[in-house]
Design an enzyme around this catalytic site. Structure first.
Site, mmCIF file in Angstrom:
data_model
loop_
_atom_site.group_PDB
_atom_site.id
_atom_site.type_symbol
_atom_site.label_atom_id
_atom_site.label_comp_id
_atom_site.label_asym_id
_atom_site.label_seq_id
_atom_site.Cartn_x
_atom_site.Cartn_y
_atom_site.Cartn_z
ATOM 1 C CE LYS A 52 0.159 1.686 -8.365
ATOM 2 N NZ LYS A 52 0.254 1.925 -6.919
ATOM 3 C CD GLN A 96 -2.191 1.731 -4.114
ATOM 4 O OE1 GLN A 96 -1.624 1.096 -4.977
ATOM 5 N NE2 GLN A 96 -2.105 3.053 -4.035
ATOM 6 C CG ASP A 119 5.426 1.058 -4.229
ATOM 7 O OD1 ASP A 119 5.304 1.590 -5.351
ATOM 8 O OD2 ASP A 119 4.474 0.638 -3.559
#
Ligand code: NDP
Length: 294
Positions: A52, A96, A119
């Site tokens: 990412k 994460q 997200d």
């Protein structure tokens, strides 16, 4: 049978974003800034976060990687998120997953400001997605929709079977495919570990999205001729012939299933790169919304 090449499709999206970011910068505007929090040393999580950050660099986004020991207290992690929420320059925040057991995923997800929740996990954004309102859609299902769009796969009126009902993949996938969007309008069956007649349901599917985390689970005798197969699974399977000691395996028995389908995603190189491209698109939108608000 055609391979749905996620690397190619994601590159097209990233190239487009790169141009748009260059335009932003040329106009003296701030460029998108993604902040990622990585707790602990999980190998797979490290790989995902690094990919990412690398994508941010490639496109011209700013990125900040915050690493924390897996002993970090919940309070400390929430405080870090609060600081990022308050930092005007940060457009998108991602934490994460998975997190260590002593930290509640729900508490962390709820702590990220919905405007920075690239997200798409915050209840407000999930609610908007369900209602079909513009929002940040979770990156993996969003990436799959972008892949379907890239290859202009007809979805209207098709029967889609989604295997797996997690909040980050299966459930949002079922909502997007059943929605009224250009690449929605499917009739969707959402399956999980208590589904009793999975094989029969899969055999009726025009589209199968396999997101259960069981390598090679979808076999050729579960797939109808001409079906579209989207393999979300990524499992590290021990493999002594590899330098890393493992290989990545999808949830579909690719070799045997591929000859039967119209389209299929490979693992790796299918859904994975699309997830990153989708995250980049969400982050770009978060930044563009700020320019718009000024
Ligand atoms: P979860 O473990 O959260 O969810 C798995 C789902 O599969 C659950 O709903 C579970 O049912 C269901 N399931 C498990 N076994 C069966 C079975 N035998 N039959 C039917 N359903 C079953 O996984 P995630 O959704 O987070 O991830 C799924 C896979 O996708 C993993 O391999 C993960 O690594 C991968 N992944 C890939 C991404 C990418 O970018 N390519 C991104 C995110 C995930 P129940 O709810 O009843 O337990």
């Amino acid at each position: 049978m055609q391979i749905l090449n996620g690397r190619e499709a994601s590159q097209a999206i990233k190239d487009q974003l790169k141009l748009s970011v260059a335009q932003m910068a040329a106009q003296g505007k701030k460029v998108p800034h993604l902040a990622a929090i990585l707790v602990g040393n999980n190998g797979a999580s490290e790989t995902y976060v690094n990919a990412k950050v690398k994508a941010c660099e490639e496109i011209g986004f700013k990125s900040t990687l915050i690493r924390a020991e897996d002993t970090i207290s919940s309070l400390r992690l929430l405080d870090t998120i609060a600081q990022l929420n308050a930092d005007y320059d940060v457009d998108g925040i991602l934490v994460q997953l998975p997190l260590p057991q002593h930290i509640s995923d729900t508490e962390v997800i709820n702590a990220v400001h919905p405007d920075k929740d690239v997200d798409g996990f915050h209840p407000i954004n999930v609610g908007k997605m369900v209602l079909g309102q513009p929002t940040y859609v979770p990156a993996t299902p969003y990436g799959i929709m972008l892949l379907i769009e890239h290859y202009k796969i007809e979805t209207k009126g098709k029967h889609a079977v989604v295997v797996g009902r997690s909040n980050i993949v299966g459930r949002p996938m079922s909502i997007l495919l059943s929605g009224a969007g250009a690449y929605g309008n499917c009739t969707v069956t959402l399956c999980h570990s208590h589904t009793t007649n999975l094989k029969e349901l899969c055999l009726e599917a025009d589209i199968i999205v396999a997101a259960l985390g069981k390598p090679g689970f979808i076999k050729e005798d579960m797939v109808k001729e001409g079906a579209v197969i989207i393999d979300v699974g990524i499992t590290r399977v021990p493999d002594s012939s590899k330098k890393s000691g493992f290989r990545l395996s999808g949830d579909v028995d690719f070799e045997k299933v591929a000859p039967k389908c119209s389209y299929i995603t490979p693992v790796p190189g299918g859904v994975g790169p699309m997830t990153i491209a989708a995250l980049m698109k969400n982050t770009f939108r978060a930044c563009a919304a700020k320019h718009h608000d000024r």
